[in-house]
Design a protein around this motif. Structure first.
Motif, short mmCIF file in Angstrom:
data_model
loop_
_atom_site.label_atom_id
_atom_site.label_comp_id
_atom_site.label_asym_id
_atom_site.label_seq_id
_atom_site.Cartn_x
_atom_site.Cartn_y
_atom_site.Cartn_z
N ILE A 1 20.18 -14.58 -11.11
CA ILE A 1 19.59 -13.90 -12.27
C ILE A 1 18.68 -12.77 -11.80
O ILE A 1 18.73 -11.66 -12.34
CB ILE A 1 18.79 -14.91 -13.14
CG1 ILE A 1 19.77 -15.87 -13.84
CG2 ILE A 1 17.93 -14.19 -14.16
CD1 ILE A 1 19.08 -17.03 -14.52
N CYS A 2 17.88 -13.03 -10.75
CA CYS A 2 17.01 -11.98 -10.21
C CYS A 2 17.83 -10.84 -9.61
O CYS A 2 17.49 -9.67 -9.78
CB CYS A 2 16.08 -12.56 -9.15
SG CYS A 2 14.80 -13.65 -9.80
N ALA A 3 18.90 -11.17 -8.93
CA ALA A 3 19.73 -10.15 -8.29
C ALA A 3 20.41 -9.25 -9.31
O ALA A 3 20.73 -8.10 -9.03
CB ALA A 3 20.77 -10.81 -7.39
N ALA A 4 20.64 -9.76 -10.53
CA ALA A 4 21.32 -8.98 -11.56
C ALA A 4 20.41 -7.94 -12.21
O ALA A 4 20.88 -7.04 -12.89
CB ALA A 4 21.86 -9.92 -12.63
N LYS A 5 19.11 -8.04 -12.00
CA LYS A 5 18.17 -7.07 -12.59
C LYS A 5 18.38 -5.71 -11.95
O LYS A 5 18.53 -5.58 -10.75
CB LYS A 5 16.73 -7.54 -12.38
CG LYS A 5 16.47 -8.97 -12.82
CD LYS A 5 15.63 -8.99 -14.02
CE LYS A 5 15.27 -10.43 -14.36
NZ LYS A 5 15.52 -10.77 -15.69
N THR A 6 18.39 -4.66 -12.77
CA THR A 6 18.65 -3.31 -12.26
C THR A 6 17.38 -2.59 -11.82
O THR A 6 17.41 -1.84 -10.86
CB THR A 6 19.36 -2.46 -13.32
OG1 THR A 6 18.57 -2.45 -14.52
CG2 THR A 6 20.74 -3.01 -13.62
N THR B 1 11.42 -2.93 -9.55
CA THR B 1 10.13 -3.61 -9.69
C THR B 1 10.27 -4.92 -10.47
O THR B 1 9.61 -5.90 -10.15
CB THR B 1 9.09 -2.70 -10.37
OG1 THR B 1 9.62 -2.26 -11.62
CG2 THR B 1 8.76 -1.50 -9.50
N VAL B 2 11.14 -4.93 -11.49
CA VAL B 2 11.37 -6.15 -12.25
C VAL B 2 12.06 -7.19 -11.36
O VAL B 2 11.74 -8.38 -11.40
CB VAL B 2 12.22 -5.85 -13.51
CG1 VAL B 2 12.63 -7.13 -14.22
CG2 VAL B 2 11.46 -4.94 -14.46
N ARG B 3 13.01 -6.72 -10.53
CA ARG B 3 13.72 -7.62 -9.62
C ARG B 3 12.75 -8.22 -8.59
O ARG B 3 12.77 -9.42 -8.33
CB ARG B 3 14.85 -6.86 -8.90
CG ARG B 3 15.72 -7.72 -8.04
CD ARG B 3 16.95 -6.99 -7.48
NE ARG B 3 16.64 -5.73 -6.85
CZ ARG B 3 17.00 -4.54 -7.32
NH1 ARG B 3 17.70 -4.44 -8.42
NH2 ARG B 3 16.68 -3.43 -6.67
N LEU B 4 11.87 -7.40 -8.04
CA LEU B 4 10.88 -7.88 -7.08
C LEU B 4 9.93 -8.88 -7.72
O LEU B 4 9.60 -9.90 -7.13
CB LEU B 4 10.10 -6.71 -6.48
CG LEU B 4 9.03 -7.07 -5.46
CD1 LEU B 4 9.66 -7.76 -4.26
CD2 LEU B 4 8.27 -5.84 -5.03
N THR B 5 9.51 -8.61 -8.95
CA THR B 5 8.64 -9.54 -9.67
C THR B 5 9.34 -10.88 -9.89
O THR B 5 8.73 -11.94 -9.76
CB THR B 5 8.21 -8.93 -11.02
OG1 THR B 5 7.63 -7.65 -10.78
CG2 THR B 5 7.23 -9.82 -11.74
N CYS B 6 10.63 -10.83 -10.19
CA CYS B 6 11.41 -12.05 -10.39
C CYS B 6 11.48 -12.86 -9.10
O CYS B 6 11.26 -14.08 -9.10
CB CYS B 6 12.82 -11.68 -10.88
SG CYS B 6 13.87 -13.10 -11.22
N TYR B 7 11.74 -12.19 -7.98
CA TYR B 7 11.79 -12.88 -6.68
C TYR B 7 10.42 -13.45 -6.31
O TYR B 7 10.32 -14.55 -5.77
CB TYR B 7 12.27 -11.94 -5.58
CG TYR B 7 13.75 -11.66 -5.59
CD1 TYR B 7 14.68 -12.67 -5.74
CD2 TYR B 7 14.22 -10.37 -5.42
CE1 TYR B 7 16.03 -12.41 -5.74
CE2 TYR B 7 15.58 -10.10 -5.42
CZ TYR B 7 16.48 -11.12 -5.58
OH TYR B 7 17.82 -10.87 -5.57
#
Length: 176
Positions: free
Chosen positions: A29-34, A37-43
């Motif tokens: 789900i995190c990897a699917a973020k485009t 910064t949102v992806r890094l926050t998810c990780y």
């Protein structure tokens, strides 16, 4: 008694397997973020919720399993810093030294000879003194060829690029 121990072991292994598949789903789900910064926050949120295991197991032989323990260093490692005399520091060495010395150059002025952009949109500039600097912050900063700029030292061995006409700076890192 043996049967209950085996059943308890199977239940614990299935709980770990379920947790690993759940983690895999959350990672995808995190990897699917485009947005990066949102992806890094998810990780970061996943890492904050992760529970470190008490022992990391490795196989020493096909039949024997032993816990792996990292050896502790006996003496602390000495920091690797470039020590130079104040006479050896000059404009050419600005941005390459790691240790702060009182007689060090704090700010240099130069003219931009060329500007390139990397894959992430950060600029890479070449100055007329031969130095090459790359933008390390993600904020937009407008710079033109032939512009007179300064680079000054910032906090924690960082460097800031700016010009006297503007009241804004951006973080840079010296490449060459």
């Amino acid at each position: 008694m043996r049967l209950s121990l085996i059943a308890a072991g199977i239940i614990l292994m299935s709980a770990n397997a379920y947790a690993n598949t759940n983690l895999g789903q959350q990672l995808s789900i995190c990897a699917a973020k485009t947005d990066k910064t949102v992806r890094l926050t998810c990780y970061d949120a996943l890492a904050a919720n992760a529970k470190p295991s008490a022992h990391i197991m490795t196989t020493a032989s096909p039949t024997k399993i032993t816990p792996s323990v990292a050896p502790r260093p006996t003496t602390p490692a000495a920091p690797s810093a470039v020590v130079a005399s104040p006479q050896a520091l000059s404009v050419e060495d600005f941005g390459l030294q790691r240790k702060v010395i009182e007689d060090e150059v704090d700010k240099i002025y130069s003219e931009v000879v060329s500007i390139k952009k990397d894959a992430l949109g950060a600029f890479i500039i070449t100055l007329n003194n031969g130095q090459v600097w790359k933008q390390s912050s993600s904020k937009y900063y407008k710079i033109k060829k032939g512009q007179r700029i300064f680079i000054k030292t910032g906090a924690l061995n960082s460097f800031l690029l700016g010009s006297d006409e503007r009241n804004a700076t951006t973080r840079v890192k010296r490449l060459k």
